[in-house]
Design an enzyme around this catalytic site. Structure first.
Site, PDB file in Angstrom:
ATOM      1  N   GLN A  24      34.209  42.268  25.607  1.00  0.00           N
ATOM      2  CA  GLN A  24      33.647  43.616  25.687  1.00  0.00           C
ATOM      3  C   GLN A  24      32.437  43.722  24.774  1.00  0.00           C
ATOM      4  O   GLN A  24      32.264  42.908  23.873  1.00  0.00           O
ATOM      5  CB  GLN A  24      34.684  44.652  25.257  1.00  0.00           C
ATOM      6  CG  GLN A  24      35.950  44.628  26.092  1.00  0.00           C
ATOM      7  CD  GLN A  24      36.911  45.717  25.648  1.00  0.00           C
ATOM      8  OE1 GLN A  24      36.606  46.905  25.739  1.00  0.00           O
ATOM      9  NE2 GLN A  24      38.054  45.319  25.142  1.00  0.00           N
TER      10      GLN A  24
ATOM     11  N   HIS B 253      40.970  33.975  37.502  1.00  0.00           N
ATOM     12  CA  HIS B 253      41.893  34.835  36.755  1.00  0.00           C
ATOM     13  C   HIS B 253      42.671  34.070  35.682  1.00  0.00           C
ATOM     14  O   HIS B 253      42.977  34.608  34.622  1.00  0.00           O
ATOM     15  CB  HIS B 253      42.869  35.471  37.752  1.00  0.00           C
ATOM     16  CG  HIS B 253      43.854  36.413  37.139  1.00  0.00           C
ATOM     17  ND1 HIS B 253      43.593  37.760  37.001  1.00  0.00           N
ATOM     18  CD2 HIS B 253      45.091  36.204  36.621  1.00  0.00           C
ATOM     19  CE1 HIS B 253      44.645  38.344  36.416  1.00  0.00           C
ATOM     20  NE2 HIS B 253      45.560  37.427  36.184  1.00  0.00           N
TER      21      HIS B 253
ATOM     22  N   HIS C 208      42.864  38.811  32.690  1.00  0.00           N
ATOM     23  CA  HIS C 208      41.688  38.097  33.208  1.00  0.00           C
ATOM     24  C   HIS C 208      40.698  37.820  32.057  1.00  0.00           C
ATOM     25  O   HIS C 208      40.409  38.719  31.268  1.00  0.00           O
ATOM     26  CB  HIS C 208      41.026  38.969  34.277  1.00  0.00           C
ATOM     27  CG  HIS C 208      40.073  38.221  35.133  1.00  0.00           C
ATOM     28  ND1 HIS C 208      40.281  38.019  36.471  1.00  0.00           N
ATOM     29  CD2 HIS C 208      38.896  37.627  34.835  1.00  0.00           C
ATOM     30  CE1 HIS C 208      39.269  37.317  36.965  1.00  0.00           C
ATOM     31  NE2 HIS C 208      38.411  37.072  35.988  1.00  0.00           N
TER      32      HIS C 208
ATOM     33  N   ASN D  52      39.276  40.631  22.812  1.00  0.00           N
ATOM     34  CA  ASN D  52      40.695  40.712  22.458  1.00  0.00           C
ATOM     35  C   ASN D  52      41.428  39.797  23.414  1.00  0.00           C
ATOM     36  O   ASN D  52      41.259  39.911  24.625  1.00  0.00           O
ATOM     37  CB  ASN D  52      41.225  42.132  22.633  1.00  0.00           C
ATOM     38  CG  ASN D  52      40.514  43.131  21.738  1.00  0.00           C
ATOM     39  OD1 ASN D  52      40.094  42.790  20.633  1.00  0.00           O
ATOM     40  ND2 ASN D  52      40.361  44.351  22.217  1.00  0.00           N
TER      41      ASN D  52
ATOM     42  N   CYS E 129      44.384  42.701  40.054  1.00  0.00           N
ATOM     43  CA  CYS E 129      43.545  42.573  38.874  1.00  0.00           C
ATOM     44  C   CYS E 129      42.167  43.177  39.160  1.00  0.00           C
ATOM     45  O   CYS E 129      41.473  42.735  40.072  1.00  0.00           O
ATOM     46  CB  CYS E 129      43.403  41.099  38.493  1.00  0.00           C
ATOM     47  SG  CYS E 129      42.220  40.863  37.162  1.00  0.00           S
TER      48      CYS E 129
ATOM     49  N   HIS F  51      37.967  37.921  29.699  1.00  0.00           N
ATOM     50  CA  HIS F  51      36.824  38.819  29.559  1.00  0.00           C
ATOM     51  C   HIS F  51      36.653  39.229  28.115  1.00  0.00           C
ATOM     52  O   HIS F  51      37.574  39.105  27.299  1.00  0.00           O
ATOM     53  CB  HIS F  51      37.000  40.074  30.426  1.00  0.00           C
ATOM     54  CG  HIS F  51      38.042  41.030  29.919  1.00  0.00           C
ATOM     55  ND1 HIS F  51      39.396  40.762  29.986  1.00  0.00           N
ATOM     56  CD2 HIS F  51      37.939  42.241  29.320  1.00  0.00           C
ATOM     57  CE1 HIS F  51      40.071  41.771  29.456  1.00  0.00           C
ATOM     58  NE2 HIS F  51      39.212  42.684  29.032  1.00  0.00           N
TER      59      HIS F  51
HETATM   60 ZN   LIG Z   1      41.895  38.655  37.441  1.00  0.00          ZN
END
Ligand SMILES: [Zn+2]
Ligand SMILES: [Zn+2]
Ligand SMILES: [Zn+2]
Length: 305
Positions: free
Chosen positions: A134, A79, A130, A119, A32, A132
């Protein structure tokens, strides 16, 4: 480099970023790129053995300087976590990160609109699991926030303030409120379980919010995404869109709010934007917003209880 072309029939820009075809696609658990770099392990995007929140330039940008920006915001080095699973103080810290990026990107000459989004889930095309989000710095004002500003003009005042007042007066679609923010399924939601989370007071952007409001925003967001995960008893896929004031042109237009569009209409059925939605621009929904709100309220209360 990506290229912008103007689509005359639609009156909107289309960005071509063909290098993105080669971006990392659902790597296995041990590769990742958003994990911390383990001592002795391969270097990831984050060259640190541990971190809280990390922001960096997207390696496969749709927009880049001097024609905009594309950044990645990693919420945690865990993660297997998610926005709703993070402790409140971490989400509160994320609000300050958003605020900082909005200020810094918004100050740039080549950025007219700072768009924070997430998303989540393969159903909306996620390529990395993972947790996150943007941030895009568009070198122009994109159509959706432009439509909202046009609504302000049409109504002769803030459209979000007026929508929020209407929802609060009616009550049937309200989900939660904490003084700083209020969340509701809009009366004319397009997606079956679409929710808007708006600042309770008129705030054009994150920069206009004080510390208590940012904490309230984090708290409301956390309850909402946890409720979503409880709705069908599975991690809810969604697109989360943060709308706020453009950073070019007349200052102070807009009202900070977060819109969430889950693509599911049941636990295992997707709502596909198809003929009517794509070709005519009219959403046909199988779920009444009042019913969606009742189900979401129950899920949020179950999580709190
Ligand atoms: Zn990750
Ligand atoms: Zn307003
Ligand atoms: Zn909006």
């Amino acid at each position: 480099m990506s290229e912008l072309r103007f689509n005359e029939l639609r009156g909107e820009q289309v960005a071509y970023a063909i290098h993105r075809q080669d971006r990392t696609f659902l790597p296995d658990r041990d590769h990742c790129p958003l994990d911390a770099t383990r001592p002795g392990g391969p270097e990831t995007e984050i060259p640190l053995p541990a971190f809280e929140i990390a922001v960096f330039d997207n390696r496969f940008p749709a927009f880049e300087s001097p024609h905009g920006a594309a950044e990645v915001v990693v919420y945690t080095d865990d993660h297997d976590s998610s926005l709703g699973a993070l402790p409140l103080r971490r989400i509160e810290a994320l609000m300050w990160v958003w605020r900082h990026r909005y200020e810094e990107l918004g100050a740039r000459e080549d950025v007219e609109y700072v768009y924070i989004f997430e998303n989540r889930g393969v159903e909306v095309g996620v390529t990395l699991h993972h947790p996150h989000g943007q941030i895009y710095g568009y070198p122009f004002l994109p159509p959706v926030p432009a439509l909202e500003l046009a609504a302000d003009e049409r109504l002769g005042g803030c459209a979000v303030c007026s929508q929020l007042q209407g929802e609060q007066a009616e009550g049937a679609r309200m989900l939660l409120g904490n003084g700083a923010v209020a969340a509701y399924v809009p009366r004319a939601a397009r997606w079956p379980y679409e929710v808007h989370l708006a600042m309770a007071s008129h705030r054009a952007s994150l920069l206009d919010c004080d510390a208590a409001e940012l904490r309230g925003l984090a708290e409301g967001l956390r309850r909402l995404v946890r409720g979503y995960d409880g709705l069908f008893g599975r991690p809810m896929p969604y697109v989360m869109a943060v709308h706020q004031a453009p950073t070019a042109g007349e200052p102070g237009r807009g009202h900070l709010h977060v819109e969430i569009y889950p693509p599911l209409r049941t636990a295992d059925k997707l709502k596909y934007p198809a003929g009517s939605e794509q070709g005519a621009g009219t959403f046909i929904s199988d779920v009444l917003p009042e019913d969606a709100a009742a189900a979401l309220r129950q899920a949020i209360d179950r999580d709190a209880g």
